[in-house]
Design an enzyme around this catalytic site. Structure first.
Site, PDB file in Angstrom:
ATOM      1  N   HIS B 262     -15.215  33.784  30.587  1.00 13.56           N
ATOM      2  CA  HIS B 262     -15.002  33.132  29.292  1.00 13.56           C
ATOM      3  C   HIS B 262     -13.976  33.930  28.470  1.00 13.56           C
ATOM      4  CE1 HIS B 262     -16.456  30.712  25.769  1.00 13.56           C
ATOM      5  NE2 HIS B 262     -16.069  31.794  25.108  1.00 13.56           N
ATOM      6  N   GLU B 263     -14.216  35.218  28.345  1.00 13.57           N
ATOM      7  CA  GLU B 263     -13.293  36.061  27.560  1.00 13.57           C
ATOM      8  C   GLU B 263     -11.927  36.142  28.237  1.00 13.57           C
ATOM      9  OE1 GLU B 263     -14.155  36.689  24.623  1.00 13.57           O
ATOM     10  OE2 GLU B 263     -16.274  36.207  24.877  1.00 13.57           O
ATOM     11  N   HIS B 266      -9.920  33.267  27.026  1.00 15.49           N
ATOM     12  CA  HIS B 266      -9.323  33.560  25.710  1.00 15.49           C
ATOM     13  C   HIS B 266      -8.078  34.449  25.861  1.00 15.49           C
ATOM     14  CE1 HIS B 266     -12.129  31.758  22.909  1.00 15.49           C
ATOM     15  NE2 HIS B 266     -13.177  32.444  23.349  1.00 15.49           N
ATOM     16  N   GLU B 292     -11.104  28.126  21.871  1.00 19.11           N
ATOM     17  CA  GLU B 292     -12.361  27.948  22.603  1.00 19.11           C
ATOM     18  C   GLU B 292     -12.147  27.035  23.816  1.00 19.11           C
ATOM     19  OE1 GLU B 292     -14.840  29.765  21.941  1.00 19.11           O
ATOM     20  OE2 GLU B 292     -16.523  28.858  22.994  1.00 19.11           O
TER      21      GLU B 292
END
Lengths: 494, 494
Positions: B262-263, B266, B292
């Site tokens: 997830h990070e 980003h 997001e």
């Protein structure tokens, strides 16, 4: 009083920016990936630029003028004195010169890195000439502003109150003392047999664990600090968050662990500064000589005593296994080993001052114009031969070894040896005043020494001058005598 | 043109200060010892204060006025648009209100931490009321300045261009879709048997090595970034130095590794922003919804496909040993597990929007005054019952679980679900345009997906609006349809 309070608010902000800068610097050396370096330079330059604008804001000058008539207590008065000094120094130098120096030193430092690798002084010489020229301009302006000689004004950047003439007397005393003393030490050392050689490798994680244990033993507070790894050891941080870095070598734990203790000495000083003044100039550590005295007092004075080494040697054996080099008497011999060499940062405490005296003499000759830059390599090698009887085979091991001049730091070198001498004089006074210090070290108990340092040095911060700190703590001005006595007692005991 | 260039210089400086702030924030979460927190708050506040002064300098308004007549290319024009937006927002709110909000949120956030532990909403309610009152004041001013409703002005802080009415339509569509869909999914899941439970412990260093390997697989560049450990995962940094943090649990590697992905999503976005605009507002990531969408496109869309899980499962078995839970089909079931729960950050992608819809409804009711703060716990629990059929047993698992409101962030929550829906619509368009994406993921090859994202999202930075990004990339405005189709296909395939 309002003007003084306004100055406190203003300098608190400046100090806070300095704290932020220290985190950004630490991160750049310890954490930052290579891709971040360009933008990081911008961040540092932007914060420095903002700090410089705040520091040289003309309203600061007005406030100082008004505050000087206020009814201040001694710490406030000392704070105002430090504020005035910072303001005078910063506002004296035109912004254009500040920028030119910043560019010149940055280019020179960059070129120096590869010139050093290739031992090619000629390549960096024109860039160093530019730095030297601009430093002369800056030093001239500062000298006029502060009413002192050009070189004294540069020294004052690092060690306020010191002067070339006072330093020269101390250094020449040592230069006269050294040759026959060194001969005697080397002869005695030779008679005692070969140098013990630790047999590695030594796991980095074990070295690191021991370094942390030693720092805690000395009194470093890990709830208000960190210890990490970087290419070269240093210490930095701010109130409540002091950071030490160490560089480990898997073949040799000897250097890294003393380096950790050295940086712990620096950080202990910072951790013991009076918190109620932590955001103000008077609450900062006194100049670099006192700072270095605190690292050397821990590393060289306290931690190389037979008492402390008797505490340390079992920890070495526990961490790395039994071996001949880690017997108490051999570890002590290792930590007392004297050997003239080319590199300052590797030098023992007996020969280290010779490296500094050489640089002290040479930087004066460079600044006065007596020594043209082209002749520096020759003058360096000749000086080494005169002081230590050895001649560097190339400039990487000679005049290219240290970053200082290439980064624009003229007047810094003397503080190393002033620090060593101050450390000796302070430690002699401490152990005389507190006879339980040495027996404490044998048990890894630094509390009495720490209390004495806090009372006599750390807690004073910049409320008095370096000279006053030494005079109050030891009853005498700084002299080379205590250092020479220390060396005689350690290396040529009767 | 000069005025525009001056603005670029000014905003480059502001951006550089923002970069420095990101390093200080990262350090505070990852490195700083507890002793540093007070002084660090000062550092952050000082830099933020300087930034605010620079941003609201009246000369910025004058320059914008002049620059609007200049002959700008599309990126410059978009940059000026972003500059104007930042200036208008920042200068509209009086300094006194900014400070009052900062104090109120800081006090509220502090009290929230212990109130949450003790599940005691009443304790923090008066402080939250203060935050809410000041937010209403701020939102009113911003709404007037930007000519939009109070709540839209707050949303605009995080997702420029979004509006409550458009979001409301999308969310209510999903709220209508969810109940019967969720029932069907849960029933089908139940029929397929028990949830596979990984048997630990799972060594942190192995989890960490796998997380790094996965980040590299997706395309994270470790020469321009780092991955570390913190209490809660986040990503931050600046151009050339992007930093991901992960939180590991020795009993469960499932969450940590998806959090790392997830990070990485980003950071990949940030690493692919156009470097030539990296110091300017137009060069920054578009709002939080697009941000997001990029993390969820990697984590939820790409990395939970059967294709990628068939690549991932052998890595799990290699790192942690063979076990039933790590067979391809069981790891896929784990990563597709649906289970209504109380906690938003633990939610699966099917029920996650319900958590956000609840908050979206409640924050509007709080801001309009329809819902008195004292009734929040009751309204929360009732809302959870209505949306997911479960009632939190206490406020720690209810209205105290998230920091956002207590830290003054009203209008932020919707961006999570806008992001999820945007991710689904983008991924559907990408895999349709590039049929080799999915077969690539099965081999750990993200290059085609990455190129598509760089072309259609990352490389555009803030040069166009979020709506335009989605419309250009997918041929349609953002709709809930793509997300719902994705869920149907993943959880209830025909």
């Amino acid at each position: 009083m309002d003007a003084y309070r306004d100055l406190e608010t203003h300098f608190k902000k400046l100090n806070t920016l300095g704290d932020a800068l220290s985190v950004l610097h630490w991160d750049a050396s310890v954490m930052m990936p290579v891709g971040g370096s360009l933008a990081r330079s911008d961040q540092l330059a932007t914060l420095r630029g903002i700090s410089h604008e705040l520091l040289t804001d003309p309203k600061v000058g007005d406030l100082i003028g008004t505050a000087e008539n206020a009814d201040l207590d001694p710490w406030q008065a000392a704070n105002l004195h430090e504020i005035r000094r910072s303001y005078l120094r910063a506002s004296a130098v035109p912004q254009k010169l500040v920028e030119a120096l910043s560019q010149a030193t940055s280019a020179c430092e960059h070129s120096w890195r590869t010139a050093k690798q290739d031992a090619d002084f000629a390549r960096v010489q024109p860039l160093l000439q530019k730095v030297l020229d601009l430093t002369l301009e800056e030093g001239g302006i500062l000298g006029e502003t502060l009413d002192m000689s050009l070189y004294d004004a540069l020294i004052d950047t690092y060690e306020p109150g010191a002067s070339a003439s006072a330093i020269g007397q101390i250094f020449e005393d040592y230069a006269a003392f050294l040759p026959s003393f060194l001969d005697d030490v080397l002869e005695k050392q030779k008679r005692a047999g070969e140098k013990p050689i630790p047999e590695g490798p030594f796991a980095i994680d074990k070295q690191e664990a021991l370094a942390r244990h030693l720092a805690e033993t000395v009194g470093f507070d890990f709830s208000a600090g960190r210890m990490d790894v970087s290419a070269h050891p240093f210490s930095t941080g701010y109130a409540g968050d002091r950071r030490i870095t160490v560089s480990y070598n898997p073949d040799d734990p000897i250097l890294a662990l003393m380096a950790a203790l050295h940086e712990t000495g620096h950080s202990l000083y910072e951790q013991n500064l009076p918190t109620e003044w932590s955001g103000q100039p008077v609450g900062q550590a006194r100049g670099m000589a006192i700072h270095e005295s605190q690292s050397l007092l821990i590393e060289m004075q306290a931690c190389r005593t037979p008492e402390f080494v008797s505490f340390l040697a079992p920890l070495f054996r526990e961490a790395f296994g039994e071996q001949d080099a880690f017997r108490d008497e051999n570890l002590l011999r290792l930590y007392h080993w004297v050997e003239p060499g080319f590199i300052r940062v590797m030098a023992d405490e007996v020969t280290y001052p010779a490296h500094v005296i050489l640089r002290f003499r040479l930087e004066q000759a460079l600044l006065s114009g007596d020594l043209p830059l082209a002749d520096l390599p020759y003058a360096w090698n000749e000086g080494m031969q005169g002081l230590l009887g050895i001649t560097p085979p190339n400039d990487r091991l000679g005049c290219l070894q240290d970053i200082h001049w290439y980064a624009g730091s003229f007047g810094y070198f003397p503080t190393y040896t002033l620090g060593a001498m101050t450390a000796a004089q302070l430690f002699a006074a401490a152990t005389e005043a507190e006879p339980d210090i040495l027996p404490g070290l044998a048990k890894g108990d630094f509390s009495i020494l720490r209390d004495w340092l806090k009372r006599n040095v750390h807690g004073l911060a910049s409320s008095v001058s370096s000279d006053e700190i030494v005079a109050h703590a030891t009853g005498r001005r700084l002299e080379p005598k205590a250092f020479e006595s220390h060396l005689k007692q350690r290396y040529l005991p009767k």
